[in-house]
Design a protein around this motif. Structure first.
Motif, mmCIF file in Angstrom:
data_model
loop_
_atom_site.group_PDB
_atom_site.id
_atom_site.type_symbol
_atom_site.label_atom_id
_atom_site.label_comp_id
_atom_site.label_asym_id
_atom_site.label_seq_id
_atom_site.Cartn_x
_atom_site.Cartn_y
_atom_site.Cartn_z
ATOM 1 N N LYS A 1 1.070 -1.340 -0.224
ATOM 2 C CA LYS A 1 -0.074 0.091 0.046
ATOM 3 C C LYS A 1 0.952 1.290 0.057
ATOM 4 O O LYS A 1 1.691 1.476 0.948
ATOM 5 C CB LYS A 1 -0.873 0.197 1.270
ATOM 6 C CG LYS A 1 -1.839 1.124 1.117
ATOM 7 C CD LYS A 1 -3.082 0.916 2.260
ATOM 8 C CE LYS A 1 -3.983 2.144 2.250
ATOM 9 N NZ LYS A 1 -5.007 1.904 3.406
ATOM 10 N N ILE A 2 0.733 2.045 -1.119
ATOM 11 C CA ILE A 2 1.533 3.376 -1.094
ATOM 12 C C ILE A 2 0.343 4.303 -1.199
ATOM 13 O O ILE A 2 -0.817 4.327 -0.908
ATOM 14 C CB ILE A 2 2.400 3.303 -2.176
ATOM 15 C CG1 ILE A 2 1.488 3.061 -3.725
ATOM 16 C CG2 ILE A 2 3.530 2.090 -2.259
ATOM 17 C CD1 ILE A 2 2.174 3.465 -5.162
ATOM 18 N N LYS A 3 1.052 5.509 -1.297
ATOM 19 C CA LYS A 3 0.175 6.980 -1.159
ATOM 20 C C LYS A 3 -0.913 7.086 -2.227
ATOM 21 O O LYS A 3 -1.933 7.379 -1.770
ATOM 22 C CB LYS A 3 1.152 7.889 -1.238
ATOM 23 C CG LYS A 3 0.254 9.324 -1.242
ATOM 24 C CD LYS A 3 1.088 10.736 -1.050
ATOM 25 C CE LYS A 3 0.540 11.969 -0.852
ATOM 26 N NZ LYS A 3 1.535 12.944 -0.777
ATOM 27 N N GLY A 4 -0.748 6.497 -3.484
ATOM 28 C CA GLY A 4 -1.599 6.457 -4.362
ATOM 29 C C GLY A 4 -2.557 5.330 -4.660
ATOM 30 O O GLY A 4 -3.304 5.312 -5.396
ATOM 31 N N GLY A 5 -2.275 4.203 -3.590
ATOM 32 C CA GLY A 5 -3.096 3.128 -3.683
ATOM 33 C C GLY A 5 -2.366 2.089 -3.551
ATOM 34 O O GLY A 5 -1.363 1.951 -2.679
ATOM 35 N N ILE A 6 -2.838 0.732 -4.032
ATOM 36 C CA ILE A 6 -1.931 -0.325 -3.793
ATOM 37 C C ILE A 6 -1.447 -0.996 -5.148
ATOM 38 O O ILE A 6 -1.852 -0.795 -6.168
ATOM 39 C CB ILE A 6 -3.264 -1.682 -3.473
ATOM 40 C CG1 ILE A 6 -3.652 -1.178 -2.000
ATOM 41 C CG2 ILE A 6 -2.690 -2.839 -3.553
ATOM 42 C CD1 ILE A 6 -4.880 -2.319 -1.723
ATOM 43 N N VAL A 7 -0.170 -1.367 -5.047
ATOM 44 C CA VAL A 7 0.526 -1.940 -6.368
ATOM 45 C C VAL A 7 0.957 -3.501 -5.785
ATOM 46 O O VAL A 7 1.235 -3.795 -4.610
ATOM 47 C CB VAL A 7 1.771 -1.025 -6.590
ATOM 48 C CG1 VAL A 7 1.322 0.163 -6.990
ATOM 49 C CG2 VAL A 7 2.543 -1.035 -5.289
#
Length: 285
Positions: free
Chosen positions: A248-254
């Motif tokens: 989970k990162i700032k822009g969403g999930i990768v």
């Protein structure tokens, strides 16, 4: 008897369950069975007061089990617990709790009449053995069944994974003509752009790709059912068997795949719920 006991007998989580179940069993036992003729000891009190009083006695006696299980859990982290040691441990719990109830009956005698301490201890030992050994046996059987069920489920999942890995995924174009087939164990992900889809897969030379004229929507409808393939973005279908890390990162999930020469695959808000539902079958949470 020299073998190591199963871990489920001393795991902290199972120890807590054992203590709670034993306490509940003991409460029912002393209020229904009423050992030592304990109900006759206090004829002048109501059933509610007797229940409260007996519950206090039981829960106080259960401190013996709580302390014992804490010591056992700590000991098991340093050394293996053998069967004969575990049997001896249980016997010590029974004797210790019997001593506790013997002292209680001795210092709080029925109608002020002192009873022979050896007779009190024999009765305490018998009833304490029932109070502890019966719920212990029930929890042991339950934990054993739970572990075997989990093991069988794991074996079934491995068999299913092996079956899936040997599955050959066929990719036709928009006219229905077969263009390429890829073993599921080699398929990484599919990326789309307009009416074209690029299939990324492993071969002898590393990661290869194949451009196909077909929509990702068609592939989602025909290839993701009963397979680890899942659409996670309007532009991506990913093979869950190849996902190494969900981050989970700032822009969403990768998603990071187990093949280093691949980009991170994003999970969009549109497909988040359906993706996480399928992902839950691949995780231990």
């Amino acid at each position: 008897m020299d073998g190591k006991i199963p871990a489920y007998l001393y795991e902290k989580r199972n120890s807590i369950k054992t203590i709670l179940f034993t306490a509940l069993f003991a409460l029912l036992f002393i209020n229904l069975f009423q050992p030592f003729g304990s109900r006759d000891w206090y004829p002048g009190i109501s059933d509610t007061k007797y229940f409260a009083f007996s519950s206090l006695i039981i829960l106080t006696g259960m401190l013996v089990v709580v302390i014992s299980r804490m010591i056992l859990t700590a000991y098991s982290k340093k050394r293996d617990v053998l069967y004969w040691q575990y049997v001896l441990w249980i016997l010590c719990e029974v004797v210790s709790m019997a001593v506790f109830y013997t002292l209680f009956a001795r210092f709080f005698p029925k109608d002020g009449i002192e009873r022979d301490i050896s007779e009190i201890f024999r009765q305490s030992l018998f009833n304490t053995a029932l109070v502890l050994l019966l719920p212990y046996a029930i929890t042991w059987l339950y934990f054993s069944w739970k572990e075997k069920s989990t093991l069988l489920e794991h074996i079934e999942q491995e068999k299913s994974a092996d079956t899936r890995a040997k599955t050959l995924i066929a990719f036709p174009d928009e006219k229905g003509d077969l263009k390429i087939s890829v073993m599921l164990e080699n398929l990484l992900y599919i990326e789309s752009a307009d009416n074209y889809a690029t299939i990324f897969y492993l071969n002898k030379s590393g990661v290869s790709k194949f451009l196909l004229r077909n929509s990702l929507k068609w592939m989602e409808e025909h290839l993701t059912k009963d397979t680890p393939l899942i659409r996670c973005h309007r532009s991506y279908i990913v093979n869950m068997d190849k996902v190494k890390i969900l981050k989970k990162i700032k822009g969403g999930i990768v998603l990071e795949l187990d093949e280093g020469r691949t980009p991170d695959i994003p999970v969009s808000k549109t497909y988040y719920e359906s993706f996480m539902h399928k992902f839950s079958h691949y995780s231990l949470i």
